[in-house]
Design a protein around this motif. Structure first.
Motif, PDB file in Angstrom:
ATOM      1  N   ALA A   1       2.500  -8.609 -12.850  1.00 41.18           N
ATOM      2  CA  ALA A   1       1.419  -7.250 -12.614  1.00 41.18           C
ATOM      3  C   ALA A   1      -0.177  -7.745 -12.647  1.00 41.18           C
ATOM      4  O   ALA A   1      -0.120  -7.766 -13.302  1.00 41.18           O
ATOM      5  CB  ALA A   1       1.012  -6.324 -11.801  1.00 41.18           C
ATOM      6  N   TYR A   2      -0.713  -7.827 -11.371  1.00 41.93           N
ATOM      7  CA  TYR A   2      -2.896  -7.644 -11.456  1.00 41.93           C
ATOM      8  C   TYR A   2      -3.489  -7.256 -10.089  1.00 41.93           C
ATOM      9  O   TYR A   2      -2.283  -7.316  -9.469  1.00 41.93           O
ATOM     10  CB  TYR A   2      -3.107  -9.502 -11.534  1.00 41.93           C
ATOM     11  N   PRO A   3      -4.617  -6.901 -10.630  1.00 42.40           N
ATOM     12  CA  PRO A   3      -5.297  -6.042  -9.229  1.00 42.40           C
ATOM     13  C   PRO A   3      -4.932  -6.628  -8.289  1.00 42.40           C
ATOM     14  O   PRO A   3      -5.625  -8.514  -8.175  1.00 42.40           O
ATOM     15  CB  PRO A   3      -6.703  -5.868  -9.909  1.00 42.40           C
ATOM     16  N   ASP A   4      -4.780  -6.750  -6.990  1.00 45.47           N
ATOM     17  CA  ASP A   4      -4.369  -6.893  -5.306  1.00 45.47           C
ATOM     18  C   ASP A   4      -5.970  -7.565  -5.526  1.00 45.47           C
ATOM     19  O   ASP A   4      -6.714  -6.590  -4.484  1.00 45.47           O
ATOM     20  CB  ASP A   4      -3.695  -6.119  -4.596  1.00 45.47           C
ATOM     21  N   PRO A   5      -6.027  -8.924  -5.412  1.00 49.86           N
ATOM     22  CA  PRO A   5      -7.503  -9.266  -4.559  1.00 49.86           C
ATOM     23  C   PRO A   5      -8.434  -8.098  -3.306  1.00 49.86           C
ATOM     24  O   PRO A   5      -9.461  -8.125  -2.524  1.00 49.86           O
ATOM     25  CB  PRO A   5      -8.073 -10.669  -4.721  1.00 49.86           C
TER      26      PRO A   5
ATOM     27  N   ARG B   1       0.740  -1.425  -0.064  1.00 50.64           N
ATOM     28  CA  ARG B   1      -0.272  -0.452   0.197  1.00 50.64           C
ATOM     29  C   ARG B   1       0.819   1.630  -0.260  1.00 50.64           C
ATOM     30  O   ARG B   1       0.475   2.404   0.670  1.00 50.64           O
ATOM     31  CB  ARG B   1      -1.451   0.100   1.353  1.00 50.64           C
ATOM     32  N   ASN B   2       2.313   0.997  -0.733  1.00 45.00           N
ATOM     33  CA  ASN B   2       2.865   2.443  -0.739  1.00 45.00           C
ATOM     34  C   ASN B   2       3.374   2.618  -2.200  1.00 45.00           C
ATOM     35  O   ASN B   2       3.117   1.364  -3.429  1.00 45.00           O
ATOM     36  CB  ASN B   2       3.875   1.841  -0.463  1.00 45.00           C
ATOM     37  N   TYR B   3       2.441   4.145  -3.207  1.00 40.52           N
ATOM     38  CA  TYR B   3       2.163   4.239  -4.886  1.00 40.52           C
ATOM     39  C   TYR B   3       3.617   4.138  -5.590  1.00 40.52           C
ATOM     40  O   TYR B   3       3.916   2.869  -5.972  1.00 40.52           O
ATOM     41  CB  TYR B   3       1.867   5.737  -4.875  1.00 40.52           C
ATOM     42  N   GLN B   4       4.886   4.140  -4.885  1.00 38.20           N
ATOM     43  CA  GLN B   4       6.115   4.107  -4.867  1.00 38.20           C
ATOM     44  C   GLN B   4       6.072   2.201  -5.312  1.00 38.20           C
ATOM     45  O   GLN B   4       6.927   2.224  -6.463  1.00 38.20           O
ATOM     46  CB  GLN B   4       7.691   4.674  -5.369  1.00 38.20           C
ATOM     47  N   ALA B   5       6.504   2.172  -4.318  1.00 39.54           N
ATOM     48  CA  ALA B   5       5.958   0.234  -4.618  1.00 39.54           C
ATOM     49  C   ALA B   5       5.104  -0.761  -5.194  1.00 39.54           C
ATOM     50  O   ALA B   5       5.941  -1.734  -5.966  1.00 39.54           O
ATOM     51  CB  ALA B   5       6.150  -0.284  -2.665  1.00 39.54           C
ATOM     52  N   ARG B   6       4.084  -0.634  -5.023  1.00 40.58           N
ATOM     53  CA  ARG B   6       3.051  -0.145  -6.378  1.00 40.58           C
ATOM     54  C   ARG B   6       3.512  -0.294  -7.227  1.00 40.58           C
ATOM     55  O   ARG B   6       3.357  -1.245  -9.154  1.00 40.58           O
ATOM     56  CB  ARG B   6       1.882   0.353  -6.338  1.00 40.58           C
ATOM     57  N   ASN B   7       4.220   0.836  -8.256  1.00 38.02           N
ATOM     58  CA  ASN B   7       4.464   0.991  -9.205  1.00 38.02           C
ATOM     59  C   ASN B   7       5.298  -0.198 -10.048  1.00 38.02           C
ATOM     60  O   ASN B   7       5.838  -0.602 -11.107  1.00 38.02           O
ATOM     61  CB  ASN B   7       5.416   2.424  -9.185  1.00 38.02           C
ATOM     62  N   PHE B   8       6.756  -0.463  -8.897  1.00 33.58           N
ATOM     63  CA  PHE B   8       7.816  -1.768  -9.465  1.00 33.58           C
ATOM     64  C   PHE B   8       6.684  -2.743  -9.680  1.00 33.58           C
ATOM     65  O   PHE B   8       7.071  -3.580 -10.402  1.00 33.58           O
ATOM     66  CB  PHE B   8       8.850  -1.392  -7.186  1.00 33.58           C
ATOM     67  N   ILE B   9       5.683  -3.235  -8.285  1.00 32.10           N
ATOM     68  CA  ILE B   9       5.668  -4.204  -8.670  1.00 32.10           C
ATOM     69  C   ILE B   9       4.765  -4.249 -10.266  1.00 32.10           C
ATOM     70  O   ILE B   9       4.416  -5.313 -11.356  1.00 32.10           O
ATOM     71  CB  ILE B   9       4.378  -4.481  -7.711  1.00 32.10           C
ATOM     72  N   LYS B  10       4.308  -3.656 -10.848  1.00 35.45           N
ATOM     73  CA  LYS B  10       3.168  -2.996 -11.870  1.00 35.45           C
ATOM     74  C   LYS B  10       4.585  -3.391 -12.753  1.00 35.45           C
ATOM     75  O   LYS B  10       4.539  -3.713 -14.629  1.00 35.45           O
ATOM     76  CB  LYS B  10       2.803  -1.922 -12.027  1.00 35.45           C
TER      77      LYS B  10
END
Length: 152
Positions: A71-75, A32-41
């Protein structure tokens, strides 16, 4: 192929959890951190990931896993009963991403943070920089090799 480092608490989802079922992918959710999320993408199937144990007695890199589903939407963001539920996220516009990871190997020894901080060539690794708290971060090919040389 890219390389990454992901932080986890070993009693929540550590390298031993991956080793117990090496052929069963584990969903990496709850970021739940945008920068970490962007890396996951940015992660792709086949990318290798260091599993870093944090918030525990023995902190450091414990093993390697690989991305087996990009990466896919976190359920969890859609489940009101989940600790990772996000009421502002929708199926049409998901805010958070997951990847599936599977076991590659446990390192012969844990590489502690204090050791990583002393290794030449890792000065730019986000993990060793002051104030860096990201749970997902890229690791350059050179940094990956420097780290692996400590256990090979």
């Amino acid at each position: 192929m890219a390389h990454w480092l992901m932080k986890t608490e070993p009693d929540e989802c550590g390298i031993d959890d991956f080793a117990k079922a090496p052929d069963t992918p584990i969903t990496w959710d709850g970021v739940r951190n945008y920068q970490a999320r962007n890396f996951i993408k940015e992660m792709a199937v086949g990318d290798e990931v260091f599993i870093y144990h944090s918030s525990c007695k023995h902190i450091g890199i414990a093993g390697i896993v690989k991305v087996v589903k990009a990466a896919y939407p976190d359920p969890a963001q859609f489940n009101p009963k989940s600790a990772y539920y996000d009421e502002k996220s929708s199926v049409e516009k998901p805010r958070w991403q997951s990847v599936d990871l599977s076991f590659v190997r446990k390192l012969p020894r844990l590489i502690p943070l204090d050791e990583l901080k002393t290794l030449p060539g890792l000065e730019d690794l986000a993990l060793v920089k002051r104030g860096s708290r990201l749970s997902v971060m890229p690791v350059s090919n050179e940094q990956w090799q420097i780290i692996l040389e400590q256990v090979n």
